[in-house]
Design a protein around this motif. Structure first.
Motif, PDB file in Angstrom:
ATOM      1  N   ALA A 256       0.842  -1.190   0.000  1.00  0.00           N
ATOM      2  CA  ALA A 256       0.000   0.000   0.000  1.00  0.00           C
ATOM      3  C   ALA A 256       0.880   1.243   0.000  1.00  0.00           C
ATOM      4  O   ALA A 256       1.763   1.392   0.845  1.00  0.00           O
ATOM      5  N   ALA A 257       0.634   2.134  -0.957  1.00  0.00           N
ATOM      6  CA  ALA A 257       1.458   3.332  -1.068  1.00  0.00           C
ATOM      7  C   ALA A 257       0.735   4.386  -1.885  1.00  0.00           C
ATOM      8  O   ALA A 257      -0.108   4.074  -2.733  1.00  0.00           O
ATOM      9  N   VAL A 258       1.073   5.629  -1.607  1.00  0.00           N
ATOM     10  CA  VAL A 258       0.682   6.747  -2.455  1.00  0.00           C
ATOM     11  C   VAL A 258       1.976   7.364  -2.954  1.00  0.00           C
ATOM     12  O   VAL A 258       2.811   7.806  -2.157  1.00  0.00           O
ATOM     13  N   THR A 259       2.155   7.355  -4.271  1.00  0.00           N
ATOM     14  CA  THR A 259       3.414   7.801  -4.865  1.00  0.00           C
ATOM     15  C   THR A 259       3.154   8.911  -5.861  1.00  0.00           C
ATOM     16  O   THR A 259       2.224   8.832  -6.666  1.00  0.00           O
ATOM     17  N   VAL A 260       3.963   9.943  -5.793  1.00  0.00           N
ATOM     18  CA  VAL A 260       3.859  11.040  -6.760  1.00  0.00           C
ATOM     19  C   VAL A 260       5.223  11.269  -7.386  1.00  0.00           C
ATOM     20  O   VAL A 260       6.256  11.168  -6.703  1.00  0.00           O
ATOM     21  N   LEU A 261       5.222  11.517  -8.699  1.00  0.00           N
ATOM     22  CA  LEU A 261       6.452  11.799  -9.427  1.00  0.00           C
ATOM     23  C   LEU A 261       6.533  13.297  -9.690  1.00  0.00           C
ATOM     24  O   LEU A 261       5.585  13.891 -10.210  1.00  0.00           O
ATOM     25  N   SER A 262       7.639  13.892  -9.339  1.00  0.00           N
ATOM     26  CA  SER A 262       7.890  15.293  -9.667  1.00  0.00           C
ATOM     27  C   SER A 262       8.614  15.324 -11.003  1.00  0.00           C
ATOM     28  O   SER A 262       9.655  14.671 -11.171  1.00  0.00           O
ATOM     29  N   VAL A 263       8.061  16.045 -11.959  1.00  0.00           N
ATOM     30  CA  VAL A 263       8.556  16.035 -13.337  1.00  0.00           C
ATOM     31  C   VAL A 263       9.111  17.403 -13.712  1.00  0.00           C
ATOM     32  O   VAL A 263       8.504  18.434 -13.410  1.00  0.00           O
ATOM     33  N   ASP A 264      10.253  17.398 -14.389  1.00  0.00           N
ATOM     34  CA  ASP A 264      10.850  18.637 -14.877  1.00  0.00           C
ATOM     35  C   ASP A 264      11.605  18.333 -16.162  1.00  0.00           C
ATOM     36  O   ASP A 264      12.437  17.416 -16.201  1.00  0.00           O
ATOM     37  N   GLY A 265      11.298  19.064 -17.219  1.00  0.00           N
ATOM     38  CA  GLY A 265      11.999  18.866 -18.480  1.00  0.00           C
ATOM     39  C   GLY A 265      11.797  17.489 -19.082  1.00  0.00           C
ATOM     40  O   GLY A 265      12.691  16.963 -19.747  1.00  0.00           O
ATOM     41  N   GLY A 266      10.621  16.902 -18.864  1.00  0.00           N
ATOM     42  CA  GLY A 266      10.326  15.600 -19.454  1.00  0.00           C
ATOM     43  C   GLY A 266      10.948  14.420 -18.735  1.00  0.00           C
ATOM     44  O   GLY A 266      10.898  13.296 -19.244  1.00  0.00           O
ATOM     45  N   ARG A 267      11.501  14.650 -17.554  1.00  0.00           N
ATOM     46  CA  ARG A 267      12.096  13.562 -16.773  1.00  0.00           C
ATOM     47  C   ARG A 267      11.634  13.623 -15.328  1.00  0.00           C
ATOM     48  O   ARG A 267      11.212  14.682 -14.837  1.00  0.00           O
TER      49      ARG A 267
END
Length: 291
Positions: A256-267
């Motif tokens: 169980a997890a809540v995951t967020v990706l921080s994106v900058d410049g397409g990566r």
């Protein structure tokens, strides 16, 4: 006499203030509830209701932040803010909260570098435009000291700025590429979607297995992720794409997890995974007056 409708207009603003100060939605909601009770108990309305309520919430959240300082020092592993997961309910006051850049997970993590007085002064002045004189009242210090706290906080935040929120389309593309690389356990493809200086932060709170320190660098992050995939299997990737603090993220169930990706410049520049059950058990806001 208290005006519930007037109070409701300020709810998103107050929740944002409380969450930015404490990093906990539950604390923010409790502070907003207490602010309503104090407002309802007044015989006359404040001259500036928004400022008065903000001051009340600021004081309450400062107390919460100070009381939690010792617990955070004993916390097992990295500490991440409680994630705000929102859906499509137009009546959800949190939708107005997560529209702001400063509640994104990457921006919230930067605030963890501040002392409690610095954090309160910065949030109330820089983000919410409360005058220094009123901030001094919240902090119980001279106005000049409140200015110093805000100035020091501003230097720290500007020294480690969070990237701006990426376009939704860009987030979708990066998330899809990330998920595809993970599903195929493709190390080169995963490295291609990760920024060379990416950081991974997992918050298990000592309750579940999680990295005890932030992991830096694309190679280390990629190999850790693929190692977790080998350990937990495809169930690690099965989940629901949701909005987490206003950015695209995933809610998964194994583990169980809540995951967020921080994106900058397409990566991907940041991978923030909240696994602590206490932080992800509740995703719907409690209501205060008139709800």
């Amino acid at each position: 006499m208290a005006d519930p409708a007037a109070f409701e207009e300020h709810r998103p603003h107050l929740l944002r203030a409380g969450y930015r100060i404490t990093g906990r939605l539950a604390d923010a909601e409790d502070a907003v509830q207490e602010a309503w009770l104090r407002y309802a108990a007044r015989q006359t309305a404040p001259d500036d209701l928004r400022a008065w309520l903000t001051t009340v919430v600021g004081r309450l959240c400062l107390d919460r932040l100070r009381s939690s300082a010792a617990r955070r020092e004993r916390y097992a592993g990295p500490w991440l803010p409680e994630p705000i997961v929102t859906g499509d309910d137009p009546d959800d006051p949190l939708l107005a909260v997560v529209r702001h850049e400063d509640v994104r997970m990457a921006a919230m993590v930067v605030l963890e570098r501040l002392t409690a007085p610095q954090r309160v002064a910065f949030v109330l002045h820089e983000a919410l435009a409360l005058p220094y004189g009123e901030i001094a009242g919240v902090l119980d210090c001279p106005e000049a000291t409140a200015r110093q706290h805000a100035a020091r906080a501003r230097r720290i935040v500007e020294g480690t700025p969070a990237p701006a929120r990426a376009r939704t389309g860009e987030q979708q593309e990066v998330l899809a590429a990330f998920a595809d690389a993970m599903a195929r356990a493709d190390l080169p493809a995963l490295l291609a979607v990760l920024h060379p200086d990416v950081v991974l932060v997992n918050d298990g709170g000592g309750e579940v297995a999680a990295a005890r320190r932030p992991v830096h660098g694309a190679d280390k992050v990629a190999r850790l992720l693929l190692g977790l995939l080998a350990r937990y299997g495809p169930g690690m990737l099965r989940g629901e794409v949701v909005s987490v603090n206003g950015e695209l993220g995933l809610v998964t169930g194994d583990p169980a997890a809540v995951t967020v990706l921080s994106v900058d410049g397409g990566r991907v520049v940041g991978v923030y995974g909240v696994l602590n059950p206490a932080k992800i058990a509740r995703r719907t806001p409690r209501r205060t007056p008139g709800r």
